[in-house]
Enzyme design. Structure first.
Site, short mmCIF file in Angstrom:
data_model
loop_
_atom_site.label_atom_id
_atom_site.label_comp_id
_atom_site.label_asym_id
_atom_site.label_seq_id
_atom_site.Cartn_x
_atom_site.Cartn_y
_atom_site.Cartn_z
N PHE A 31 4.01 6.07 0.24
CA PHE A 31 2.61 6.01 -0.17
C PHE A 31 1.79 5.17 0.81
O PHE A 31 2.19 4.06 1.18
CB PHE A 31 2.48 5.32 -1.54
CG PHE A 31 3.09 6.05 -2.69
CD1 PHE A 31 2.34 6.92 -3.47
CD2 PHE A 31 4.43 5.85 -3.02
CE1 PHE A 31 2.90 7.58 -4.55
CE2 PHE A 31 5.00 6.50 -4.11
CZ PHE A 31 4.24 7.36 -4.87
N ASP A 32 0.65 5.67 1.20
CA ASP A 32 -0.40 4.80 1.75
C ASP A 32 -0.88 3.95 0.58
O ASP A 32 -0.69 4.31 -0.58
CB ASP A 32 -1.53 5.66 2.31
CG ASP A 32 -2.68 4.83 2.85
OD1 ASP A 32 -2.43 3.77 3.45
OD2 ASP A 32 -3.84 5.23 2.63
N MET A 33 -1.51 2.82 0.84
CA MET A 33 -1.96 1.95 -0.25
C MET A 33 -3.43 2.17 -0.59
O MET A 33 -3.76 2.63 -1.69
CB MET A 33 -1.74 0.48 0.09
CG MET A 33 -2.10 -0.47 -1.06
SD MET A 33 -1.95 -2.23 -0.64
CE MET A 33 -3.38 -2.46 0.43
N ASP A 80 -4.74 9.61 2.13
CA ASP A 80 -6.11 9.98 1.78
C ASP A 80 -6.99 10.11 3.02
O ASP A 80 -8.17 10.41 2.90
CB ASP A 80 -6.73 8.97 0.82
CG ASP A 80 -7.02 7.63 1.49
OD1 ASP A 80 -6.15 7.16 2.28
OD2 ASP A 80 -8.08 7.05 1.24
#
Length: 216
Positions: free
Chosen positions: A6-8, A166
């Site tokens: 995951f990106d944060m 995102d």
């Protein structure tokens, strides 16, 4: 598939609006015009990389450093008075991944000192098997170094991991690293028609989880 990376910011934590406002405040203080075009160029990149971009953009290293300093101050000030907002569907997806024995990692361009506080406050730090930060790598997205480090710590090969992003720079990094990119943009942010990058587009983590459950 064995893992999800995951990106944060903008994926796990709804911090992009806070970051955008902090940059807008920094630009206002320095007398510059902060546009959506500029924001899209820096979205998903580390602060170190953004500072280099501003140094080139404005031909002024001191101005670039001042923008980043003010942005960090405003960003930190916000979270002194406000709780960390977690994106919808995060906890449910993590529960699902646990039930499927899939590994989980966070790989964020943010500095460790900043990211750890947000992950701890949100209760997400302990939910991850691995944590990787922008301050641990020399190359920022769209270079895949951050994701490759996460895969190495998870002890998996890139093609066995989804990367949820995102930003376009993150999707490009996932492509270059040999990962399976999942693109959930904050706003409508389409790639140009002639781009060579592969990704699966979803509107939310909940939508991704539904698709994932059909594959497993």
């Amino acid at each position: 598939m064995e893992a999800v990376i995951f990106d944060m910011d903008g994926v796990l934590i709804d911090s992009e609006p806070v970051s955008k406002l902090a940059f807008a405040q920094a630009f206002e203080v320095t007398g510059l015009d902060f546009t959506e075009a500029i924001y899209q160029k820096i979205l998903g990149r580390s602060l170190r990389d953004i500072e280099l971009f501003f140094s080139e953009q404005y031909q002024d290293t001191k101005l670039a450093a001042k923008i980043i300093t003010i942005r960090e101050q405003e960003f930190a000030r916000h979270y002194q008075d406000h709780p960390v907002s977690v994106k919808p569907g995060v906890y449910q997806l993590l529960d699902y991944l646990d039930s499927q024995k899939m590994k989980k990692a966070v790989a964020t361009s943010a500095k460790q000192s900043i990211a750890e506080k947000l992950l701890q406050q949100s209760g997400l730090f302990a939910r991850m098997d691995v944590h990787c930060y922008g301050s641990e790598v020399t190359e920022a997205k769209p270079n895949p170094e951050l994701f490759i480090k996460a895969a190495s710590r998870l002890n998996i090969s890139p093609e066995k991991a989804y990367v949820i992003e995102d930003s376009q720079s993150g999707v490009i990094a996932a492509n270059r690293g040999g990962f399976v990119p999942i693109y959930i943009p904050e706003e409508k942010d389409e790639f140009l028609n002639d781009h060579p990058f592969k990704y699966s587009l979803f509107n939310s983590l909940t939508e991704f989880q539904a698709a994932l459950s059909l594959k497993l």
